[in-house]
Design a protein around this motif. Structure first.
Motif, short mmCIF file in Angstrom:
data_model
loop_
_atom_site.label_atom_id
_atom_site.label_comp_id
_atom_site.label_asym_id
_atom_site.label_seq_id
_atom_site.Cartn_x
_atom_site.Cartn_y
_atom_site.Cartn_z
N GLN A 82 8.72 12.99 31.36
CA GLN A 82 9.02 13.80 30.08
C GLN A 82 9.01 12.51 28.64
OE1 GLN A 82 10.77 13.34 32.98
NE2 GLN A 82 9.64 15.52 33.64
N THR A 83 8.27 11.17 29.19
CA THR A 83 8.50 10.88 27.52
C THR A 83 7.72 10.98 26.64
OG1 THR A 83 8.87 8.74 28.85
CG2 THR A 83 7.95 7.84 26.67
N PRO A 84 8.02 11.21 25.07
CA PRO A 84 7.43 12.03 24.19
C PRO A 84 6.53 10.62 23.36
CG PRO A 84 9.31 11.54 23.54
CD PRO A 84 9.11 11.36 24.70
N LEU A 85 5.44 10.35 23.36
CA LEU A 85 3.94 9.74 23.67
C LEU A 85 4.09 10.11 21.59
CD1 LEU A 85 1.32 11.07 25.32
CD2 LEU A 85 3.67 9.39 25.94
N TYR A 86 4.25 8.10 21.15
CA TYR A 86 3.80 8.60 19.53
C TYR A 86 2.18 7.74 18.96
CZ TYR A 86 8.56 9.36 19.66
OH TYR A 86 9.79 9.98 19.44
N GLN A 87 1.58 7.71 17.61
CA GLN A 87 0.74 7.61 17.56
C GLN A 87 0.70 6.43 17.78
OE1 GLN A 87 -2.65 8.45 15.55
NE2 GLN A 87 -2.99 6.44 16.15
N ALA A 88 -0.61 5.06 18.06
CA ALA A 88 0.62 3.62 17.87
C ALA A 88 -0.42 3.24 16.64
CB ALA A 88 -1.42 3.31 18.95
N PRO A 89 0.59 2.40 16.25
CA PRO A 89 0.19 1.87 14.75
C PRO A 89 -0.26 1.25 14.91
CG PRO A 89 2.16 0.87 15.64
CD PRO A 89 1.80 2.13 16.75
N TYR A 90 -1.58 1.36 15.22
CA TYR A 90 -2.72 -0.53 14.99
C TYR A 90 -4.43 0.67 14.43
CZ TYR A 90 0.47 -2.11 18.24
OH TYR A 90 1.69 -2.88 19.06
N THR A 115 -8.94 -4.49 11.49
CA THR A 115 -9.32 -4.50 10.14
C THR A 115 -9.28 -2.84 9.80
OG1 THR A 115 -12.06 -3.13 11.24
CG2 THR A 115 -11.35 -5.62 11.59
N HIS A 116 -9.28 -1.97 9.70
CA HIS A 116 -8.69 -1.42 9.25
C HIS A 116 -7.89 0.33 9.83
CE1 HIS A 116 -12.51 -0.04 10.51
NE2 HIS A 116 -12.35 1.43 10.38
N PRO A 117 -7.29 1.21 9.12
CA PRO A 117 -7.13 2.24 9.69
C PRO A 117 -7.45 3.43 9.73
CG PRO A 117 -5.69 1.69 7.57
CD PRO A 117 -7.00 0.88 7.45
N ASN A 118 -7.96 3.95 10.98
CA ASN A 118 -8.74 4.70 11.50
C ASN A 118 -8.76 5.83 12.15
OD1 ASN A 118 -11.68 4.32 12.51
ND2 ASN A 118 -11.39 4.59 14.45
N VAL A 119 -7.78 6.62 10.90
CA VAL A 119 -6.75 8.16 11.46
C VAL A 119 -6.60 8.77 9.45
CG1 VAL A 119 -5.00 7.77 13.20
CG2 VAL A 119 -4.83 7.22 10.81
N ALA A 120 -7.09 9.92 9.91
CA ALA A 120 -7.66 10.80 8.67
C ALA A 120 -5.63 11.13 7.71
CB ALA A 120 -7.70 11.95 8.81
N GLY A 121 -4.92 11.29 8.86
CA GLY A 121 -3.55 11.60 8.18
C GLY A 121 -2.43 9.70 7.85
N LYS A 122 -1.48 9.85 8.87
CA LYS A 122 -0.73 8.66 8.62
C LYS A 122 -0.65 8.30 9.94
CE LYS A 122 2.66 10.27 4.88
NZ LYS A 122 4.38 9.96 4.94
N LEU A 123 -1.05 7.04 9.76
CA LEU A 123 -1.06 6.07 10.92
C LEU A 123 0.85 5.64 11.33
CD1 LEU A 123 -2.24 4.42 12.87
CD2 LEU A 123 -2.46 2.42 10.87
N LEU A 124 1.40 5.83 10.32
CA LEU A 124 2.88 5.48 10.95
C LEU A 124 3.54 5.89 9.35
CD1 LEU A 124 3.00 2.85 8.20
CD2 LEU A 124 1.70 1.83 10.73
N ARG A 125 4.60 5.93 9.27
CA ARG A 125 5.66 5.91 8.69
C ARG A 125 6.49 5.25 7.64
NH1 ARG A 125 5.87 11.89 8.86
NH2 ARG A 125 5.30 12.73 10.83
N GLY A 165 2.94 2.23 2.88
CA GLY A 165 1.58 2.99 3.95
C GLY A 165 1.44 1.89 4.81
N SER A 166 0.54 1.73 5.68
CA SER A 166 -0.20 1.18 7.00
C SER A 166 -0.31 -1.16 6.27
CB SER A 166 -1.05 1.44 7.58
OG SER A 166 -2.49 1.74 6.68
N TYR A 167 -0.24 -0.36 5.11
CA TYR A 167 -1.16 -2.42 4.94
C TYR A 167 0.28 -3.01 4.32
CZ TYR A 167 -6.43 -1.64 5.23
OH TYR A 167 -7.71 -1.40 4.85
N ALA A 168 0.99 -2.23 4.09
CA ALA A 168 2.38 -2.52 3.58
C ALA A 168 3.51 -2.86 4.57
CB ALA A 168 2.48 -1.84 2.46
N PHE A 169 3.36 -2.46 5.61
CA PHE A 169 3.92 -2.24 6.46
C PHE A 169 3.34 -3.59 7.23
CE2 PHE A 169 4.32 -2.12 11.55
CZ PHE A 169 5.71 -2.05 11.64
#
Length: 246
Positions: A148-156, A194-204, A208-212
């Motif tokens: 039952q555990t929800p899955l989330y995008q790995a933020p890497y 090295t770089h984000p590999n998603v078209a949408g949001k890697l994380l909220r 953005g992801s570089y700032a995080f």
């Protein structure tokens, strides 16, 4: 009739019970046939009963059971969540890990340098590895995941929206036995991000992801802020229900 004695030694204390017998037949043209026989007890001794042809489904299940035994036989630690053939899923609890980032010149100034590395808190993760795939998802909390555990995008960086890990030039372990889990973890965490590999949001995260990850490297957070994780709208159980696509 000639009789031969043999014994089976298992790597655990589990007791194996003789359940069925499989007889294999090979023809001159390389054809093969298998029959499945019930085991009867006659005068206290096991006897092979009448057989029936083995179905394709039964053959696949037998092969999967045998591969699982060979690949993952013995004691399974609590972190192992699922095994099937050479596919293995395991959980990495939240912990501090040393990550190294190597970004391009366009992001170096905002990132605080083209290459940076620090020990930082990480979320709980679920990895999947087989001869066909290498994937990762994030989970919240520190309890062992359940179906039952929800899955989330790995933020890497280097991980796409489906959890697939871009291997690049990172050498990965040979095989997916339990003993290789630590090596798979090292292959991931010791790679260059090295770089984000998603078209949408890697994380909220504002900026953005570089700032995080810059703020993480700057030790802004004592614990990983799970609020930044992006829900992928599935659970571990639903993922395993589609195991062919894992």
């Amino acid at each position: 009739m000639n009789e031969a004695e043999f014994s089976i030694h298992t790597p655990t204390e589990n007791v194996l019970t003789l359940n069925k017998a499989v007889l294999l037949y090979h023809g001159r043209n390389s054809g093969a046939l298998a029959t499945v026989h019930e085991i009867l007890t006659v005068d206290g001794s096991p006897v092979i009963g009448a057989g029936r042809p083995m179905t394709a489904q039964a053959a696949r299940q037998l092969a999967a059971d045998l591969l699982q035994r060979v690949a993952h036989g013995g004691f399974l630690p609590e972190t192992v969540l699922y095994v099937h053939g050479d596919l293995i899923l395991w959980w990495v609890p939240p912990a501090s890990r040393h990550l190294v980032f190597r970004v391009d010149a366009d992001h170096a100034d905002a990132f605080g340098g083209a290459e940076r590395g620090e020990a930082m808190p990480q979320p709980g993760l679920i990895f999947a590895a087989s001869s066909r795939t290498w994937r990762v998802w994030a989970v919240k909390g520190s309890r062992r995941p359940t179906p039952q555990t929800p899955l989330y995008q790995a933020p890497y960086f280097n991980v796409d929206a489906a959890g697939r890990i871009c291997q690049g030039n990172v050498p990965v372990p040979e095989g997916t036995t339990v003993e290789k889990i630590a090596s798979w973890n090292d292959a991931f965490f010791r790679s260059y991000f090295t770089h984000p590999n998603v078209a949408g949001k890697l994380l909220r995260y504002r900026g953005g992801s570089y700032a995080f990850w810059r703020d993480m490297l700057d030790q802004r957070f004592a614990r990983f802020p799970e609020r930044v994780l992006v829900d992928v709208k599935t659970t571990l159980g639903r993922l395993l229900g589609k195991q062919e696509g894992v």
